[in-house]
Motif scaffolding. Structure first.
Motif, PDB file in Angstrom:
ATOM      1  N   TYR A  31       0.176   3.532  -3.120  1.00 17.44           N
ATOM      2  CA  TYR A  31      -0.978   4.704  -2.940  1.00 17.44           C
ATOM      3  C   TYR A  31      -0.416   5.724  -2.181  1.00 17.44           C
ATOM      4  N   THR A  32       1.010   5.832  -1.955  1.00 19.02           N
ATOM      5  CA  THR A  32       1.404   6.938  -1.099  1.00 19.02           C
ATOM      6  C   THR A  32       2.371   7.824  -1.979  1.00 19.02           C
ATOM      7  N   ARG A  33       2.489   9.181  -1.317  1.00 18.62           N
ATOM      8  CA  ARG A  33       3.481  10.180  -2.355  1.00 18.62           C
ATOM      9  C   ARG A  33       4.857   9.374  -2.037  1.00 18.62           C
ATOM     10  N   PHE A  34       5.288   8.890  -1.105  1.00 19.88           N
ATOM     11  CA  PHE A  34       6.513   8.173  -0.807  1.00 19.88           C
ATOM     12  C   PHE A  34       6.913   7.322  -1.813  1.00 19.88           C
ATOM     13  N   GLY A  35       5.757   6.239  -1.959  1.00 18.72           N
ATOM     14  CA  GLY A  35       6.133   5.320  -2.999  1.00 18.72           C
ATOM     15  C   GLY A  35       5.853   5.797  -4.564  1.00 18.72           C
ATOM     16  N   ARG A  36       5.259   6.956  -4.859  1.00 15.92           N
ATOM     17  CA  ARG A  36       5.609   7.370  -6.176  1.00 15.92           C
ATOM     18  C   ARG A  36       6.787   8.019  -6.218  1.00 15.92           C
ATOM     19  N   SER A  73       0.816  -1.217  -0.009  1.00 19.40           N
ATOM     20  CA  SER A  73      -0.060   0.122   0.235  1.00 19.40           C
ATOM     21  C   SER A  73       0.602   1.128  -0.100  1.00 19.40           C
ATOM     22  N   VAL A  74       1.844   1.152   0.789  1.00 18.41           N
ATOM     23  CA  VAL A  74       2.841   2.391   0.801  1.00 18.41           C
ATOM     24  C   VAL A  74       3.451   2.598  -0.635  1.00 18.41           C
TER      25      VAL A  74
END
Length: 352
Positions: free
Chosen positions: A205-210, A201-202
């Motif tokens: 779906y998160t800004r950090f992942g992107r 999920s991180v």
């Protein structure tokens, strides 16, 4: 007549070309489809060759035996997607495990011991990240150096001896976490599932992942788009260190002792699992789910070799071979993707 034929040929070919373009695209297996098919086929063959393979105790044994590799593989996935590689995760696991053993032997509470091991692993990973991101030292040089440093730390603290923690009161919960069951379901399986869901999920779906994907795809373009490349790079190596800390807790809990040395083939297996799962060695592409499939695939291979009573000497050779094949497969996939993208771009450009 010849001129008329020459003029007619493009017009006669054009409907066929348009028809081909209008056909639905052939289904693609994707980055992990091939691994799924290979894993299912391997399990079917294994269950036929070794009837004991498809029993619940043996399947859960595969889960427990590969939980450390699962944790390290998840941490390494973040690093490789970001365009790096960490060669020190196994040594950091050994160092964090020795730290956990010393804390357990000192009589500290279980929560303090576990948090200490996690902090030690994350701290070593953060050192990697800071040296790579702030001083612009090659990640191969830094992580290879950290592998030697962490391995030496693990050996020095007890002069190469294993720390026996089985009789320590604080070890009970750690042992239960690594080997206990909820009914017939191992606790470590529940933990693995939660870890996979959270990290997937991180990453997705998160800004950090992107940001991780963006940095791995093109660090300069990511910087121009407002992403802090240095912080993202430092963070993924700290995550890899944290994953090593988690792996150390599992390892100590399963072995009932903290050993300064860990199976040297583990690093090959972790890297092979990540690459087999579709994560691109050049960065910018990959998933946690692919890494999970890669770990399970290698776990099944090792398990069937154990059931077939194949010498452990050959198992290291198999791990090395699978790593080479995984890197080669990653390179082939990358070239295929580039070629397919170029063909699709050319087809779009030709459309009226």
């Amino acid at each position: 007549m010849t001129a008329l034929q020459q003029q007619a040929e493009p017009s006669s070919a054009e409907p066929g070309e348009r028809a081909r373009r209008q056909l639905p695209p052939l289904p693609r297996l994707g980055e992990t489809g091939g691994v799924v098919i290979a894993l299912v086929a391997l399990m079917v063959v294994s269950s036929i060759a070794q009837p004991a393979f498809f029993t619940w105790p043996n399947l859960m044994n595969i889960v427990g035996a590969n939980s450390v590799a699962m944790s390290l593989g998840i941490g390494s996935t973040f690093v490789i997607i970001a365009g790096g590689i960490d060669l020190s995760v196994v040594s950091m696991t050994a160092a964090a495990g020795m730290g956990l053993g010393l804390l357990l032997s000192s009589g500290a509470p279980t929560i303090v011991c576990v948090l200490g091991a996690l902090a030690l692993g994350a701290g070593l990973g953060a050192v990697n990240g800071l040296l790579i991101s702030r001083l612009a030292i090659s990640f191969l040089v830094v992580t290879l150096g950290m592998a030697s440093i962490a391995a030496s730390l693990a050996l020095v603290v007890k002069n190469g001896s294993t720390v026996d923690v089985f009789t320590k009161p604080a070890f009970g919960p750690v042992h239960t976490f690594a080997t206990g069951e909820l009914g017939s379901v191992p606790i470590i399986l529940v933990f693995d599932v939660l870890l996979i869901l959270v990290t997937a999920s991180v990453l997705r779906y998160t800004r950090f992942g992107r940001s991780v994907f963006a940095v791995g795809s093109n660090a300069e373009a990511a910087r121009l788009n407002g992403i802090n490349v240095k912080n993202t790079t430092a963070a993924v190596y700290a995550l890899a260190g944290l994953a090593a800390g988690i792996g150390s807790v599992i390892q100590v809990g399963r072995l009932t002792g903290a050993s300064p040395q860990i199976d040297p083939s583990l690093l090959n297996g972790v890297l092979a699992a990540v690459l087999i799962g579709g994560t691109s060695f050049s960065g910018g592409k990959g998933s946690i789910w692919g890494t999970v499939l890669g770990v399970l695939f290698l776990g099944v291979v090792q398990n069937i070799m154990t059931l077939a009573d194949i010498s452990s000497f050959w198992r290291q050779a198999v791990n090395g071979l699978l790593l080479i094949l995984a890197v080669g497969l990653s390179a082939v996939r990358w070239r295929s993707l580039r070629r397919r993208t170029a063909e699709e771009t050319a087809a779009v450009a030709e459309e009226p």
